[in-house]
Design a protein around this motif. Sequence first.
Motif, PDB file in Angstrom:
ATOM      1  N   ARG A  19     -54.543   6.955 -23.252  1.00  0.00           N
ATOM      2  CA  ARG A  19     -55.443   6.483 -22.416  1.00  0.00           C
ATOM      3  C   ARG A  19     -55.101   5.120 -21.198  1.00  0.00           C
ATOM      4  O   ARG A  19     -55.182   5.386 -20.472  1.00  0.00           O
ATOM      5  CB  ARG A  19     -56.948   6.531 -22.713  1.00  0.00           C
ATOM      6  N   ALA A  22     -52.484   5.932 -19.039  1.00  0.00           N
ATOM      7  CA  ALA A  22     -52.758   6.823 -17.747  1.00  0.00           C
ATOM      8  C   ALA A  22     -53.643   6.319 -16.896  1.00  0.00           C
ATOM      9  O   ALA A  22     -53.359   6.330 -15.606  1.00  0.00           O
ATOM     10  CB  ALA A  22     -53.459   8.136 -18.446  1.00  0.00           C
ATOM     11  N   LYS A  26     -52.547   5.410 -12.893  1.00  0.00           N
ATOM     12  CA  LYS A  26     -53.933   5.965 -11.673  1.00  0.00           C
ATOM     13  C   LYS A  26     -53.829   4.684 -10.737  1.00  0.00           C
ATOM     14  O   LYS A  26     -53.927   4.730  -9.590  1.00  0.00           O
ATOM     15  CB  LYS A  26     -54.872   6.247 -12.269  1.00  0.00           C
TER      16      LYS A  26
END
Length: 140
Positions: A19, A22, A26
């Motif tokens: 997470r 990720a 982003k």
Amino acid sequence: MAHRIITQVVLIGGRVLGRAFAEAYKQASASSAYQRAQAKGGGTATGRVNLSTGMTLDEACKVLNVKPPTGTPAEMEEVMSRFKKLFDANEPKNGGSFYLQSKILRARERLEADMRPKMDKTAQEAEVKEGWKPKVYKDR
């Protein structure tokens, strides 16, 4: 029982790291898209960020304490004199700041990048006005 706890720790740790990566991807992607949009003309001429220096023209003018450039050689001399004075004043060996020195360097690079096309255009117009005079070298 111990193998079950170890498995859960590994899985939860992997999920947390996944997470985090990720989310970092982003943010990096959004930042890159924003910089590309600014470079293509999404901002104003003075607010546009130069991708190589990461500095706006206004910020560069404020760092070196000069007026926004119009492309004359006298302005470039003023920028260089301000750069040399501030760069030398912030020498880390003399108690200055490396961070400020690098900001001053980036500001000079940003102003040079903005002024170079204007100065080239001015020089080209002057050459056209007075006519082309090739440089001839004579052999001895």
